[in-house]
Scaffold this motif. Structure first.
Motif, PDB file in Angstrom:
ATOM      1  N   ALA A 124       1.151  -7.245   7.386  1.00 15.41           N
ATOM      2  CA  ALA A 124       1.921  -7.411   6.241  1.00 15.41           C
ATOM      3  C   ALA A 124       3.003  -6.507   6.638  1.00 15.41           C
ATOM      4  CB  ALA A 124       0.927  -6.505   4.964  1.00 15.41           C
ATOM      5  N   ASP A 125       4.379  -6.673   5.843  1.00 12.23           N
ATOM      6  CA  ASP A 125       5.213  -6.933   6.162  1.00 12.23           C
ATOM      7  C   ASP A 125       5.465  -5.270   4.822  1.00 12.23           C
ATOM      8  OD1 ASP A 125       7.283  -8.101   7.309  1.00 12.23           O
ATOM      9  OD2 ASP A 125       6.532  -9.520   6.072  1.00 12.23           O
ATOM     10  N   GLN A 126       5.279  -3.949   5.914  1.00 11.31           N
ATOM     11  CA  GLN A 126       4.636  -2.578   4.965  1.00 11.31           C
ATOM     12  C   GLN A 126       5.742  -1.764   5.731  1.00 11.31           C
ATOM     13  OE1 GLN A 126       3.134  -2.440   2.446  1.00 11.31           O
ATOM     14  NE2 GLN A 126       2.867  -0.335   2.115  1.00 11.31           N
ATOM     15  N   GLU A 127       7.060  -1.756   5.314  1.00 12.10           N
ATOM     16  CA  GLU A 127       8.358  -1.215   5.854  1.00 12.10           C
ATOM     17  C   GLU A 127       8.814  -0.172   4.847  1.00 12.10           C
ATOM     18  OE1 GLU A 127      11.859  -3.430   5.933  1.00 12.10           O
ATOM     19  OE2 GLU A 127      11.170  -5.324   6.834  1.00 12.10           O
ATOM     20  N   GLY A 128       8.518  -0.363   4.324  1.00 14.87           N
ATOM     21  CA  GLY A 128       8.773   1.254   2.967  1.00 14.87           C
ATOM     22  C   GLY A 128      10.200   0.346   2.794  1.00 14.87           C
ATOM     23  N   THR A 130      12.703  -0.933  -0.143  1.00 17.85           N
ATOM     24  CA  THR A 130      12.741  -1.571  -1.216  1.00 17.85           C
ATOM     25  C   THR A 130      11.356  -2.962  -0.209  1.00 17.85           C
ATOM     26  OG1 THR A 130      14.246  -2.675   0.316  1.00 17.85           O
ATOM     27  CG2 THR A 130      14.894  -1.792  -1.230  1.00 17.85           C
ATOM     28  N   VAL A 131      11.080  -2.568   1.257  1.00 17.11           N
ATOM     29  CA  VAL A 131      10.380  -4.196   1.457  1.00 17.11           C
ATOM     30  C   VAL A 131       8.636  -3.663   1.332  1.00 17.11           C
ATOM     31  CG1 VAL A 131       9.622  -6.043   3.691  1.00 17.11           C
ATOM     32  CG2 VAL A 131      12.189  -5.421   2.257  1.00 17.11           C
ATOM     33  N   THR A 132       7.689  -3.709   0.646  1.00 17.49           N
ATOM     34  CA  THR A 132       6.492  -2.818   0.243  1.00 17.49           C
ATOM     35  C   THR A 132       5.866  -4.653   0.435  1.00 17.49           C
ATOM     36  OG1 THR A 132       6.928  -1.997  -1.506  1.00 17.49           O
ATOM     37  CG2 THR A 132       7.176  -0.847   0.431  1.00 17.49           C
ATOM     38  N   ARG A 133       4.037  -3.863   0.602  1.00 16.17           N
ATOM     39  CA  ARG A 133       3.352  -5.330  -0.116  1.00 16.17           C
ATOM     40  C   ARG A 133       2.453  -4.955  -0.840  1.00 16.17           C
ATOM     41  NH1 ARG A 133       7.375  -8.380   0.536  1.00 16.17           N
ATOM     42  NH2 ARG A 133       7.736  -9.763   3.213  1.00 16.17           N
ATOM     43  N   LEU A 134       1.405  -3.588  -0.217  1.00 20.65           N
ATOM     44  CA  LEU A 134       0.290  -3.005  -0.229  1.00 20.65           C
ATOM     45  C   LEU A 134       0.878  -2.940  -1.688  1.00 20.65           C
ATOM     46  CD1 LEU A 134      -1.284  -1.798   2.665  1.00 20.65           C
ATOM     47  CD2 LEU A 134      -1.180  -4.206   1.997  1.00 20.65           C
ATOM     48  N   LYS A 135      -0.498  -2.926  -2.882  1.00 19.43           N
ATOM     49  CA  LYS A 135      -0.002  -2.586  -4.020  1.00 19.43           C
ATOM     50  C   LYS A 135      -1.142  -1.093  -4.168  1.00 19.43           C
ATOM     51  CE  LYS A 135       0.424  -7.144  -6.835  1.00 19.43           C
ATOM     52  NZ  LYS A 135       0.410  -7.708  -5.239  1.00 19.43           N
ATOM     53  N   HIS A 139       3.744   4.219  -1.491  1.00 17.71           N
ATOM     54  CA  HIS A 139       5.264   4.084  -1.459  1.00 17.71           C
ATOM     55  C   HIS A 139       6.498   4.881  -1.164  1.00 17.71           C
ATOM     56  CE1 HIS A 139       8.072   1.475  -3.369  1.00 17.71           C
ATOM     57  NE2 HIS A 139       8.610   0.827  -1.993  1.00 17.71           N
ATOM     58  N   PHE A 140       5.955   4.222   0.398  1.00 16.19           N
ATOM     59  CA  PHE A 140       7.449   5.674   1.599  1.00 16.19           C
ATOM     60  C   PHE A 140       8.963   5.104   1.241  1.00 16.19           C
ATOM     61  CE2 PHE A 140       3.285   7.190   3.187  1.00 16.19           C
ATOM     62  CZ  PHE A 140       3.900   8.219   3.976  1.00 16.19           C
ATOM     63  N   PRO A 141       9.374   5.981   0.996  1.00 17.41           N
ATOM     64  CA  PRO A 141      10.988   5.731   1.396  1.00 17.41           C
ATOM     65  C   PRO A 141      10.952   5.266   2.719  1.00 17.41           C
ATOM     66  CG  PRO A 141      10.375   8.003   0.549  1.00 17.41           C
ATOM     67  CD  PRO A 141       8.544   7.505   0.963  1.00 17.41           C
ATOM     68  N   GLY A 142      12.164   4.224   2.353  1.00 14.14           N
ATOM     69  CA  GLY A 142      12.419   3.182   3.339  1.00 14.14           C
ATOM     70  C   GLY A 142      13.227   3.742   4.444  1.00 14.14           C
ATOM     71  N   ASN A 143      13.586   2.601   5.341  1.00 15.79           N
ATOM     72  CA  ASN A 143      14.171   3.849   6.219  1.00 15.79           C
ATOM     73  C   ASN A 143      15.519   3.743   7.181  1.00 15.79           C
ATOM     74  OD1 ASN A 143      11.821   2.559   8.309  1.00 15.79           O
ATOM     75  ND2 ASN A 143      13.375   0.791   9.135  1.00 15.79           N
ATOM     76  N   MET A 144      16.437   3.352   5.430  1.00 15.59           N
ATOM     77  CA  MET A 144      17.507   4.856   5.203  1.00 15.59           C
ATOM     78  C   MET A 144      17.846   6.169   4.396  1.00 15.59           C
ATOM     79  SD  MET A 144      21.446   2.750   4.122  1.00 15.59           S
ATOM     80  CE  MET A 144      21.455   1.245   6.114  1.00 15.59           C
ATOM     81  N   ASN A 172      -4.464  -4.765  10.647  1.00 19.09           N
ATOM     82  CA  ASN A 172      -4.173  -4.708  11.953  1.00 19.09           C
ATOM     83  C   ASN A 172      -2.675  -4.314  12.565  1.00 19.09           C
ATOM     84  OD1 ASN A 172      -4.230  -6.922  13.658  1.00 19.09           O
ATOM     85  ND2 ASN A 172      -6.173  -6.948  12.713  1.00 19.09           N
ATOM     86  N   VAL A 173      -1.744  -4.688  11.795  1.00 22.32           N
ATOM     87  CA  VAL A 173      -0.297  -5.556  12.468  1.00 22.32           C
ATOM     88  C   VAL A 173       0.623  -5.200  11.222  1.00 22.32           C
ATOM     89  CG1 VAL A 173       1.233  -7.161  13.368  1.00 22.32           C
ATOM     90  CG2 VAL A 173      -1.431  -7.199  13.897  1.00 22.32           C
ATOM     91  N   ASN A 174       2.005  -3.800  11.938  1.00 22.73           N
ATOM     92  CA  ASN A 174       2.354  -3.901  10.804  1.00 22.73           C
ATOM     93  C   ASN A 174       3.936  -4.660  10.813  1.00 22.73           C
ATOM     94  OD1 ASN A 174       3.935  -2.811   8.335  1.00 22.73           O
ATOM     95  ND2 ASN A 174       3.877  -0.934   8.828  1.00 22.73           N
ATOM     96  N   LEU A 175       4.809  -5.467  10.450  1.00 24.85           N
ATOM     97  CA  LEU A 175       5.517  -6.078  10.794  1.00 24.85           C
ATOM     98  C   LEU A 175       6.562  -5.127  10.716  1.00 24.85           C
ATOM     99  CD1 LEU A 175       4.459  -9.976   9.755  1.00 24.85           C
ATOM    100  CD2 LEU A 175       4.179  -8.631  11.318  1.00 24.85           C
ATOM    101  N   ALA A 176       6.549  -3.923  11.061  1.00 21.74           N
ATOM    102  CA  ALA A 176       7.553  -3.445  10.762  1.00 21.74           C
ATOM    103  C   ALA A 176       8.040  -2.343  12.040  1.00 21.74           C
ATOM    104  CB  ALA A 176       7.251  -2.460  10.082  1.00 21.74           C
ATOM    105  N   PRO A 177       8.594  -1.655  12.870  1.00 24.16           N
ATOM    106  CA  PRO A 177       9.957  -0.933  11.966  1.00 24.16           C
ATOM    107  C   PRO A 177      11.240  -2.078  11.976  1.00 24.16           C
ATOM    108  CG  PRO A 177       9.381   0.559  13.876  1.00 24.16           C
ATOM    109  CD  PRO A 177       9.007  -0.906  13.770  1.00 24.16           C
ATOM    110  N   ASP A 178      11.683  -2.291  11.014  1.00 27.92           N
ATOM    111  CA  ASP A 178      13.252  -3.445  11.619  1.00 27.92           C
ATOM    112  C   ASP A 178      14.628  -1.945  12.453  1.00 27.92           C
ATOM    113  OD1 ASP A 178      15.879  -3.912  10.909  1.00 27.92           O
ATOM    114  OD2 ASP A 178      15.482  -5.452   8.515  1.00 27.92           O
TER     115      ASP A 178
END
Length: 569
Positions: A124-128, A130-135, A139-144, A172-178
């Motif tokens: 999943a793209d669980q970046e935090g 503006t890009v989160t998938r999991l309801k 909801h973490f603050p993002g990278n910036m 088991n895979v986070n498509l993060a970090p950017d």
């Protein structure tokens, strides 16, 4: 004696693989095959690969998306008959933590009882931000926001907490970090998904996040190699081009990826961007470039982990080579995992095209085996059969994770401009008007209807005289509007004034009569389009913790600690 040991090992290996039957997920005790493979080394890995059919091998190189929150006939077909190596979750697949965990369990049960009997990568793209998938997840603050807080311990804790939540939901895979260095304020797709514009800051925080995430057994994916930060084109829509010299790429774009590789990142995602300095053939995206993926990433940077593509249905690929031909070309170039996120028909055609390419000699089976070995090794490293049995949201300490999110947000909120507005004295007696914009209301990944204006909700809970006006796209407001007349402070919540310029124009018009504080709940670059407003603060995203931190700052309960990790003046 040595021959007896080898023979015993082979027999144990055969027993282990033959034991992956229907009971693999339901029994209390079961061999952890992938841990065994890890300990067994190349001999056992090669033995497993040798027993797989070509169709099973090629299927393992694909990760696909599917529709809906339940196992349907299409995803069942892709697992049982196309032998896919992984799936990717989007918001369409997720309703709540309990459903997500159950879906993961069901998918894994299908996989370990089908074909090659191998568990899935579930990503999943669980970046935090503006890009989160999991309801229902934190909801973490993002990278910036992490860049503004500039604390590598926060980055580690965020990665660790996200990893814990993902693992217990069967992901088991986070498509993060950017790891893109965002030095282009007009970048339409990265922006606040980046830690900032300083390569060293991006590298330091990115590697800390990776270590935290992987400490929980979740695969981290550094993206988008070799760098998507200095583009003004969204690769979802078209093919961007970055023309920088190799020396500049070394100093900026490539630097965080080098550090991530040194830190042991498991996986790296490719960018659908053309780099003419690296790839001499015109118009070849990095995802399809042997010069980028094999010559640079594999050989020069010595990356031993998994190379995964960005989605092959993005227009940067579709409009150039197409998803199906692109799947063949990216494997030729050096990718290990091909991501096809949406179309069931394209997924099947892409897999069949790669099988055909092997059969007609365009791609060697040895090339497929190289990627398969990396896939099996990483599954052995990060997945155990014990974990496949019991994805369970009840194991997650959400309260502790929300506390971390709040601490990050409080250290990230940044005052960019303040002409005598803050701190707002005697705030309890002040009339405050909050203006937000319907056009800017994007998915917050959980209970959207309840979270569309959390900032106003939080402010209203603590103050008596607060008005709210929500403007539709294209709607304006007069300075004599009844709700804002006599306001001591007007707060204009912008979401992306760089794109929706009306947001900035409204704030500027009101600043002629009132003290106006602009709260950038998504894009700090909004500041570039404001001259007259008296104050500007940014949270870098609209996560609940970030919106609450903005309220606490305006009330004077916390001080502004964040510092801009980008240049906006």
């Amino acid at each position: 004696m040595r021959n007896k040991i080898i023979l015993s090992t082979i027999l144990l290996f055969i027993i282990l693989f033959s034991s992956l039957t229907t009971s693999a997920v339901s029994q209390e005790q079961e061999f952890d095959i992938f841990n065994f493979l890890k300990l067994g080394g190349d001999f056992l890995m090669n033995s497993k690969i040798a027993e797989m059919s070509l169709e099973e091998k090629v299927g393992q190189l694909f990760q696909i998306g599917f529709s809906g929150p339940q196992v349907d006939s299409k995803i069942k077909d892709m697992i049982e008959n196309y032998h896919i190596g992984g799936v990717i979750y989007f918001s369409r697949n997720i309703e709540n933590p309990a459903q997500t965990a159950e879906l993961s369990n069901q998918l894994q049960e299908l996989a370990v009882n089908s074909g090659a009997k191998l568990p899935l990568f579930i990503s999943a793209d669980q970046e935090g931000g503006t890009v989160t998938r999991l309801k229902g997840a934190t909801h973490f603050p993002g990278n910036m926001a992490l860049g503004a807080a500039n604390n590598k311990e926060f980055a580690y804790l965020a990665g660790e907490a996200v990893g814990d939540e993902l693992k217990n939901l069967g992901i088991n895979v986070n498509l993060a970090p950017d790891l893109d260095v965002n030095n282009n304020p007009d970048n339409p797709v990265i922006g606040v998904r980046s830690f900032g514009e300083d390569p060293k800051l991006v590298a330091e925080l990115g590697t800390s996040y990776i270590k935290g995430l992987q400490s929980k057994g979740v695969i981290a994916t550094a993206k988008h190699f070799p760098g998507h930060g200095d583009t003004a084109v969204d690769s979802h829509l078209d093919l961007p081009v970055i023309r920088h010299s190799r020396s500049r790429l070394e100093e900026v774009e490539l630097y965080p990826f080098k550090k991530a590789i040194e830190a042991g990142v498991d996986s790296i995602m490719t960018a659908h961007i053309y780099f003419p300095t690296i790839e001499k053939e015109k118009g070849i995206p990095a995802t399809l470039s042997k010069a980028v993926l094999t010559d640079l990433l594999r050989e020069e940077l010595n990356f031993k982990g998994l190379i995964i593509t960005d989605c092959m249905e993005m227009n940067a690929i579709v409009n150039t080579f197409g998803t199906v031909e692109g799947a063949v070309k990216t494997i030729e170039a050096g990718s290990d995992t091909v991501l096809v996120s949406h179309s069931y028909q394209k997924q099947k055609k892409a897999i069949n095209a790669v099988i055909k390419a092997v059969k007609n000699g365009r791609i060697s089976e040895e090339r497929i085996n190289q990627s398969l070995k990396r896939i099996l090794s990483l599954k052995g490293k990060r997945i155990s059969l014990a974990e496949l049995k019991e994805a369970d949201e009840n194991k997650i300490n959400f309260a502790a994770h929300q506390k971390i999110a709040r601490e990050i947000a409080e250290n990230a909120v940044t005052v960019v401009k303040n002409e005598g507005v803050l701190p707002l004295k005697n705030i309890e007696s002040k009339k405050i008007s909050v203006i937000d914009f319907e056009m800017g209301r994007v998915s917050l990944a959980e209970d959207d209807d309840k979270k569309r204006n959390l900032f106003f909700k939080y402010l209203q809970e603590e103050l008596n005289k607060v008005e709210n006006i929500t403007l539709q796209e294209g709607q304006t407001i007069t300075v004599n509007n009844n709700k804002i007349i006599d306001s001591d402070l007007v707060i204009v919540c912008t979401y992306n004034a760089a794109v929706n310029r009306d947001q900035a124009r409204i704030a500027e018009k009101l600043a002629a009569k009132y003290d106006v504080l602009v709260l950038a709940l998504r894009n700090p670059y909004d500041y570039k389009y404001l001259n007259q407003t008296q104050a500007f603060i940014t949270t870098y995203d609209y996560s609940p913790a970030s919106q609450k931190a903005a309220v606490d700052l305006i009330k004077g309960e916390i001080s502004a600690r964040g510092k801009l990790p980008i240049s906006i003046k």
